[in-house]
Design an enzyme around this catalytic site. Structure first.
Site, PDB file in Angstrom:
ATOM      1  CE  LYS A 138      -3.665   2.425   2.421  1.00  0.00           C
ATOM      2  NZ  LYS A 138      -4.698   2.365   3.449  1.00  0.00           N
ATOM      3  CE  LYS A 155      -6.054   1.904  -0.729  1.00  0.00           C
ATOM      4  NZ  LYS A 155      -6.592   1.956   0.593  1.00  0.00           N
TER       5      LYS A 155
HETATM    6  C1  PBG Z   1      -7.399   3.646   5.244  1.00  0.00           C
HETATM    7  C2  PBG Z   1      -7.800   3.345   3.848  1.00  0.00           C
HETATM    8  C3  PBG Z   1      -7.629   4.225   2.770  1.00  0.00           C
HETATM    9  C4  PBG Z   1      -8.200   3.627   1.661  1.00  0.00           C
HETATM   10  C5  PBG Z   1      -8.699   2.374   2.055  1.00  0.00           C
HETATM   11  N1  PBG Z   1      -8.432   2.215   3.421  1.00  0.00           N
HETATM   12  C6  PBG Z   1      -7.065   5.607   2.725  1.00  0.00           C
HETATM   13  C7  PBG Z   1      -5.778   5.925   3.337  1.00  0.00           C
HETATM   14  O1  PBG Z   1      -4.908   5.082   3.541  1.00  0.00           O
HETATM   15  O2  PBG Z   1      -5.620   7.106   3.641  1.00  0.00           O
HETATM   16  C8  PBG Z   1      -8.256   4.262   0.297  1.00  0.00           C
HETATM   17  C9  PBG Z   1      -9.211   3.731  -0.688  1.00  0.00           C
HETATM   18  C10 PBG Z   1      -9.459   4.603  -1.867  1.00  0.00           C
HETATM   19  O3  PBG Z   1      -8.826   5.657  -2.078  1.00  0.00           O
HETATM   20  O4  PBG Z   1     -10.336   4.218  -2.651  1.00  0.00           O
HETATM   21  N2  PBG Z   1      -6.877   2.711   6.047  1.00  0.00           N
END
Ligand code: PBG
Length: 322
Positions: free
Chosen positions: A195, A248
């Protein structure tokens, strides 16, 4: 004389279909859904046209519709009232809270639906970070206890897959042990393995009011410049007992999807995130691109890169087309 003519395999639709290597089907898709307090309300996320935040009663109807279209897996995210947020994200294990109650109701009404829950502190944290903040730092090991409490509470409500999206070290193994000890050895873990600290999450943070109150997420989310580091994360998650490895965002990280797919045997999930959705919608609204074709082409590119599963806000639109 031209001895090789690759165009022969493109000469008609039937031949093209015959040699097509990758296909996206609704079976591959997970639909992320946003939850808000209240009754009989839905509100569109401004930067994500066509995507709504739902109160639980309407969410159940939306899920019913999606199930009829063949979408059967949902990733649920809560928009928590600011008043309920605190430093330890205690609302995340409140059995009477918005999120856990909704999971229980969904699983009661649609036992065959697969519900994936989010394990991270940010929607419930007054600091807007995924972990506990102490003296301006995100502390790793103490956060794990909070995550485990959250994950067990979600499993108790019937969550099928838990999705740790926090990027703390050691959390997959810690959560696996905690779930097993609590009798939830059947609950799966889809780890947010690679991520990245990405600007593509902007619209999501707007939707959930979950942006960090200070600083950024760079001490836990990965540097977009790195790919070898994704192999380290994937190796750890695999050893610690993950059932899926997620990359991601998706579109700017197709190389990472391929890298993990080439090197690991677990199914790879791609998260086609909020900013990717917003870009397509914005350009399509201006008439600058064909939104439907771009949707199909980008989803296909994720499959081609090696994603078995795709989390996408396009899931319903994809299922509805034709
Ligand atoms: C937070 C989380 C995020 C997303 C999914 N879970 C945002 C972040 O890490 O700030 C993002 C998903 C998206 O942008 O569609 N734990």
């Amino acid at each position: 004389m031209i001895s090789h003519r690759p165009r022969r395999n493109r000469k008609s639709q039937v031949i093209r279909d015959l040699v097509q290597e990758n296909t996206v089907t609704v079976n591959d898709l997970i639909f992320p859904l946003f939850l808000i307090e209240g009754k009989n309300k839905k509100s569109e996320v401004k930067s994500m046209p066509g995507i709504f935040k739902w109160t639980n009663d309407l969410l159940l109807k939306e899920i019913e519709q999606c199930m009829k279209l063949g979408i059967k897996t949902f990733a649920l995210f809560p928009n928590i009232n600011d008043k309920l947020k605190d430093k330890l994200a205690t609302e995340s294990w409140n059995k009477k809270g918005l999120y856990l109650q909704s999971i229980r109701e969904i699983k009661k009404k649609f036992p065959e639906a697969v519900i994936m829950t989010d394990v991270a502190m940010d929607p419930y944290s007054s600091d807007g970070h995924d972990g506990i903040v102490k003296n301006g730092e995100i502390v790793n090991d103490e956060t794990l206890e909070v995550l485990a409490r959250m994950a067990i509470a979600q499993a108790e409500c019937g969550a099928d897959i838990i999705g740790p999206s926090d990027m703390m070290d050691g959390r997959v193994g810690y959560l696996r042990d905690a779930l097993d000890d609590a009798g939830f050895s059947k609950v799966s873990i889809m780890s947010y393995t690679a991520k990245y600290a990405s600007a593509f999450y902007g619209p999501f943070r707007d939707a959930l009011d979950s942006a960090p109150k200070f600083g950024d997420k760079k001490t836990y989310q990965m540097n977009p410049a790195n790919s070898r580091e994704a192999l380290i994360e994937a190796e750890l998650d695999t050893m610690e007992g993950a059932d899926f490895l997620m990359v991601k965002p998706a579109l700017s990280y197709l190389d990472i999807i391929k890298l993990l797919n080439d090197n690991f045997n677990l199914p790879i999930a791609a998260y086609n995130v909020s900013g990717e959705y917003a870009m397509v919608k914005a350009a399509a609204a201006k008439g600058w691109i064909d939104g439907q074709k771009i949707m199909n082409e980008t989803l296909l590119s994720m499959k081609r890169a090696g994603a078995t599963v795709i989390l996408t806000y396009f899931a319903k639109e994809f299922a509805l087309q034709k």
